[in-house]
Motif scaffolding. Structure first.
Motif, short mmCIF file in Angstrom:
data_model
loop_
_atom_site.label_atom_id
_atom_site.label_comp_id
_atom_site.label_asym_id
_atom_site.label_seq_id
_atom_site.Cartn_x
_atom_site.Cartn_y
_atom_site.Cartn_z
N ASP A 99 32.21 71.15 55.96
CA ASP A 99 31.72 72.35 56.48
C ASP A 99 29.98 72.47 56.30
OD1 ASP A 99 31.53 74.64 58.19
OD2 ASP A 99 31.89 76.10 56.34
N THR A 100 29.25 72.55 57.43
CA THR A 100 27.84 72.52 57.42
C THR A 100 27.22 73.74 57.75
OG1 THR A 100 27.60 71.56 59.64
CG2 THR A 100 27.83 69.99 57.85
N PRO A 101 26.05 74.09 57.32
CA PRO A 101 25.29 75.28 57.90
C PRO A 101 24.77 75.26 59.55
CG PRO A 101 24.10 74.37 55.76
CD PRO A 101 25.33 73.41 56.41
N GLY A 102 24.47 76.40 59.91
CA GLY A 102 24.12 75.95 61.19
C GLY A 102 22.86 76.46 61.66
N HIS A 103 22.00 77.14 60.41
CA HIS A 103 20.58 77.59 60.78
C HIS A 103 19.58 76.49 60.74
CE1 HIS A 103 16.95 79.91 59.98
NE2 HIS A 103 17.53 80.80 60.88
N VAL A 104 18.48 76.85 61.61
CA VAL A 104 17.35 75.48 61.48
C VAL A 104 16.83 75.41 60.13
CG1 VAL A 104 15.75 77.24 62.31
CG2 VAL A 104 15.29 74.87 62.76
N ASP A 105 16.64 76.45 59.37
CA ASP A 105 16.17 76.00 57.88
C ASP A 105 16.89 75.44 57.40
OD1 ASP A 105 14.44 77.90 58.79
OD2 ASP A 105 14.62 79.48 56.83
N PHE A 106 18.20 75.34 57.39
CA PHE A 106 19.15 74.24 56.45
C PHE A 106 19.52 73.03 57.27
CE2 PHE A 106 19.90 78.78 55.18
CZ PHE A 106 19.26 78.71 54.10
N THR A 107 18.82 72.43 58.32
CA THR A 107 19.12 71.41 58.96
C THR A 107 19.08 69.93 58.06
OG1 THR A 107 17.89 72.09 60.92
CG2 THR A 107 18.15 69.60 60.57
N TYR A 108 18.31 70.36 56.77
CA TYR A 108 18.10 68.97 55.81
C TYR A 108 19.75 68.88 55.34
CZ TYR A 108 17.09 66.35 51.60
OH TYR A 108 17.29 65.73 50.66
N GLU A 109 20.45 70.24 55.12
CA GLU A 109 21.71 70.27 54.33
C GLU A 109 22.73 69.45 55.26
OE1 GLU A 109 23.57 71.58 51.01
OE2 GLU A 109 21.72 72.13 51.46
N VAL A 110 22.43 69.60 56.58
CA VAL A 110 23.36 69.02 57.45
C VAL A 110 23.11 67.43 57.55
CG1 VAL A 110 23.81 68.95 60.10
CG2 VAL A 110 23.19 71.05 58.98
N SER A 111 21.90 67.21 57.44
CA SER A 111 21.65 65.61 57.84
C SER A 111 22.15 64.73 56.44
CB SER A 111 20.19 65.13 57.49
OG SER A 111 19.56 65.58 56.48
N ARG A 112 22.29 65.60 55.01
CA ARG A 112 22.88 64.90 54.10
C ARG A 112 24.33 64.79 54.40
NH1 ARG A 112 20.02 68.43 49.68
NH2 ARG A 112 22.35 69.09 49.01
N SER A 113 25.14 65.79 54.99
CA SER A 113 26.39 65.83 55.08
C SER A 113 26.93 64.77 56.19
CB SER A 113 26.94 66.97 55.67
OG SER A 113 26.51 68.31 54.95
N LEU A 114 26.03 64.60 57.07
CA LEU A 114 26.24 63.60 58.21
C LEU A 114 26.24 62.02 57.40
CD1 LEU A 114 23.93 64.88 61.03
CD2 LEU A 114 26.34 64.83 60.89
N ALA A 115 25.54 61.88 56.51
CA ALA A 115 25.44 60.58 55.92
C ALA A 115 26.70 60.36 55.22
CB ALA A 115 24.13 60.78 54.94
N ALA A 116 27.35 61.19 54.71
CA ALA A 116 28.80 61.12 54.16
C ALA A 116 29.96 60.88 55.11
CB ALA A 116 28.96 62.16 52.79
N CYS A 117 29.83 60.95 56.44
CA CYS A 117 30.76 60.99 57.48
C CYS A 117 30.62 59.59 58.50
CB CYS A 117 30.61 62.16 58.28
SG CYS A 117 30.94 63.83 57.29
N GLU A 118 31.91 59.54 59.12
CA GLU A 118 31.87 58.51 60.29
C GLU A 118 32.07 59.13 61.29
OE1 GLU A 118 32.16 56.51 56.74
OE2 GLU A 118 34.01 57.81 57.23
N GLY A 119 32.27 60.51 61.51
CA GLY A 119 32.47 61.03 62.61
C GLY A 119 32.15 62.58 62.52
N CYS A 120 31.96 63.47 63.65
CA CYS A 120 31.72 64.81 63.77
C CYS A 120 32.37 65.66 64.88
CB CYS A 120 30.34 64.99 63.58
SG CYS A 120 29.40 64.98 65.13
N ILE A 121 32.66 66.96 64.38
CA ILE A 121 33.11 67.75 65.61
C ILE A 121 32.09 68.63 65.89
CG2 ILE A 121 34.80 69.84 65.83
CD1 ILE A 121 36.67 68.86 63.83
N LEU A 122 31.48 68.36 67.11
CA LEU A 122 30.43 69.31 67.81
C LEU A 122 31.07 70.56 68.50
CD1 LEU A 122 27.36 69.57 68.29
CD2 LEU A 122 27.85 68.46 70.69
#
Length: 629
Positions: free
Chosen positions: A94-117
């Protein structure tokens, strides 16, 4: 810690064919955490009696504001269409949605093969939806488009499904429709995750390589490191090596989050879990590092993450100077699981010893400050936030300015400020109001596209200093809350900026200095002088408060002196006696003005530096930092 329910299978080394790693990405408040709650219930890893809203949001500040700040990874069993013989293992982040925490999202994406938009069926695509979509595309992830909140009376699923299909390039029928609140469509979504998300790819018998994508500090167990195993396998009591630092440790515990920590014998290819080495030093578990075996370890590290650059700087000072060591330790611990946080010591004549801290934005600053005050019991003053400037002198030297007090004096050739590319999405009726706001903030229109008949996307280049304070609030008020904003840095531009100093009785107070655009210098100076006139207590002598650019005074206010009534005992009689007493008092005041120092109480600093929503349009003194939900 709640007990692990009996129906959760104990973690074991599962083959990658049965593993699916995915995350949920969306704009703020589109229902990521609620959807995660329904998945936890459906897969049975959290019993109904233990269930609570926003289950994965562990921090008080997340629960109060209703926002996600830290990504959370959780392992769930799922057997599609009721087949119970060989359940799949779903690792969901589960990732943050706020623009300030985009970096947190990019780290999470690197650990995945797919995503729910995930997109709100009542609001449609927002600016952060686009930003997260582009991030997912960069990581080459399989994207599953989903419309949430279809149970709302205002939902327009058909309209926004067409918008989403057009954006991603899929068929309208491929857009799934769910209600995270009621649970409708969530089972079908989990089936689609199993069907569409590819299995992790790795070599099982190669030397172990695992990527650190997050870490947290536990007061009792030390550093808890979250990893995704890419190649090979890691087991309990094995000796491991951190490839960037070369440090070696023994694995005391390894396991998965289901959603509470559940220890296992080991983790294999594609599995997401945690490891504990008993290390207390926060610097030894760097996010983006590769973990390998000590014996027969890998030679080549995995590609890490780009280090995020702080966009906004603010000074943090303890109210009580003796708390300085505690503040340093607290920042050390927060930096462990927030790689975007940077800091260095600094001291101020007015505020004593503290730290110059770099943040990704104003919400990031507010969250860090709230965590320092709550989790570590510190009382802090934060100086007005400012961005990083680059100043070129006529003699060819260059200065990087993160604090107004560092702004050089002398002959300046040019001042460069950071600029961002802003994406604004709003109903088309508000285009005029948005353009007017962006032009008043020195913005330049780069392009405009209609996403549908009544929704428009505007792209602007804006100075970061102009949007980092109260821009979001002004945007929301002008568009009745319908507009959304996302921005990313795009470099720098030359600008006509000046440093405004605040002088008390001729002495400069470094805490109140600010770097502002020349056109807005007067308004900042007069507002700050006015504010201080109300806050500084009256002295025995008159105190001038001045705002200055270099040697030129641009605004002035005066704190009137407290005056004793020396004529109280003179009733009647010659006027010359009264005059003599008044002259004597005047001489005393003059003498006092020469030797007296203006004492500014701590409360005045806090009030003058507090963010009051008035905004400055540049690097100092004001602007609100509300949660942007």
């Amino acid at each position: 810690m709640p007990a692990t329910p009996s129906n959760v299978p104990a973690p074991s080394r599962t083959g990658p064919a049965l593993i699916r790693n995915f995350c949920i990405i969306a704009h703020i408040d589109h229902g990521k955490s609620t959807l995660a709650d329904r998945m936890l219930q459906l897969t049975g890893i959290v019993e109904d009696r233990l269930m609570r809203a926003q289950y994965l949001d562990r921090m008080d500040i997340e629960r109060e504001r209703g926002i996600t700040i830290k990504s959370q990874a959780v392992r769930m069993p799922w057997a599609p269409s009721g087949a119970k013989d060989s359940p799949y293992i779903l690792n969901m982040i589960d990732t943050p949605g706020h623009v300030d925490f985009t970096y947190e999202v990019s780290r999470s994406l690197a650990a995945c093969e797919g995503c729910i938009l995930l997109v709100d069926a009542a609001q449609g695509i927002e600016a952060q939806t686009l930003a997260n979509l582009y991030l997912a595309m960069e990581h080459d992830l399989t994207i599953i488009p989903v419309l949430n909140k279809i149970d709302l009376p205002a939902a327009q699923p058909e309209k926004f499904a067409a918008e989403l299909a057009h954006l991603i390039g899929c068929e309208v029928e491929d857009v799934l429709k769910v209600s995270a609140k009621t649970g409708e469509g969530v089972e079908e979504l989990l089936d689609e995750v199993v069907k569409q998300v590819p299995q992790p790819v790795g070599v099982a018998d190669a030397p172990a390589r695992a990527m650190i994508f997050d870490s947290v500090y536990d007061a009792y167990r030390g550093v808890v490191t979250y990893i995704k195993v890419v190649d090979g396998q890691l087991g309990r009591r094995e000796r491991i090596r951190m490839m960037s630092t070369g440090a070696t440790h023994e694995l005391l515990e390894i396991g998965t989050n289901s959603p509470e920590m559940t220890s296992a014998d080991g983790l294999g290819v594609g599995e997401v879990g945690y490891l504990i080495t008993g290390v207390k030093d926060v610097r030894q578990s760097k996010v983006g590092d590769t973990v390998t075996s000590f014996t027969k370890g890998a030679e080549e590290a995995l590609p890490g993450y780009k280090d995020p650059k702080p966009m906004v700087f603010s000074g943090l000072y303890p109210l009580d100077g003796s708390d300085y060591p505690e503040l340093r330790d607290a920042l050390d611990k927060l930096q462990l699981n927030d790689a975007a946080l940077t800091y260095e010591p600094e001291n101020s004549v007015a505020l004593g010893f503290g730290f110059r801290v770099g943040f990704l934005g104003l919400l990031h600053l507010e969250v860090i400050r709230a965590r320092l005050e709550r989790e570590f019991g510190l009382d802090l003053i934060a100086t007005a936030p400012n961005v990083v400037y680059r100043v070129e002198m006529e003699d060819g030297t260059e200065h990087v300015v993160t604090n107004p007090s560092e702004f050089p004096s002398g002959k300046i050739d040019s001042v460069h400020e950071p600029v961002v590319r802003g994406t604004l999405i709003a109903p088309s009726e508000f285009v005029g109001a948005i353009m007017e706001l962006c032009q008043s903030r020195r913005g330049a229109l780069q392009g405009m596209d209609y996403l549908s008949e009544d929704r428009v996307e505007l792209r602007y280049t804006l100075p970061l200093a102009e949007i980092v304070f109260d821009f979001f609030d002004a945007l929301k008020s002008r568009t009745r809350g319908y507009a959304s904003l996302d921005y990313e840095p795009t470099g720098e531009q030359s600008a006509d900026l000046v440093k405004v100093d605040i002088l008390l009785q001729g002495d400069q107070v470094d805490a109140f200095s600010a770097i502002v655009h020349k056109d807005k210098a007067y308004s900042y100076g007069s507002r700050m002088a006015n504010k201080l006139r109300e806050l500084i207590p009256r002295q025995q002598f008159e105190v001038p408060i001045q705002a200055a650019i270099g040697a030129r005074i641009i605004a002035r206010e005066t704190v009137r002196a407290i005056r004793k009534d020396v004529l109280a005992k003179c009733y009647g009689g010659d006027i010359s006696r009264k005059r003599k007493l008044l002259e004597k008092q005047k001489e005393g005041k003059k003498r006092m003005k020469v030797v007296g120092r203006v004492e500014v109480p701590q409360e005045a600093f806090i009030a003058a530096l507090s963010t009051d929503g008035s905004g400055t349009g540049a690097g100092g003194g004001g602007g609100s930092a509300k949660a942007k939900n």
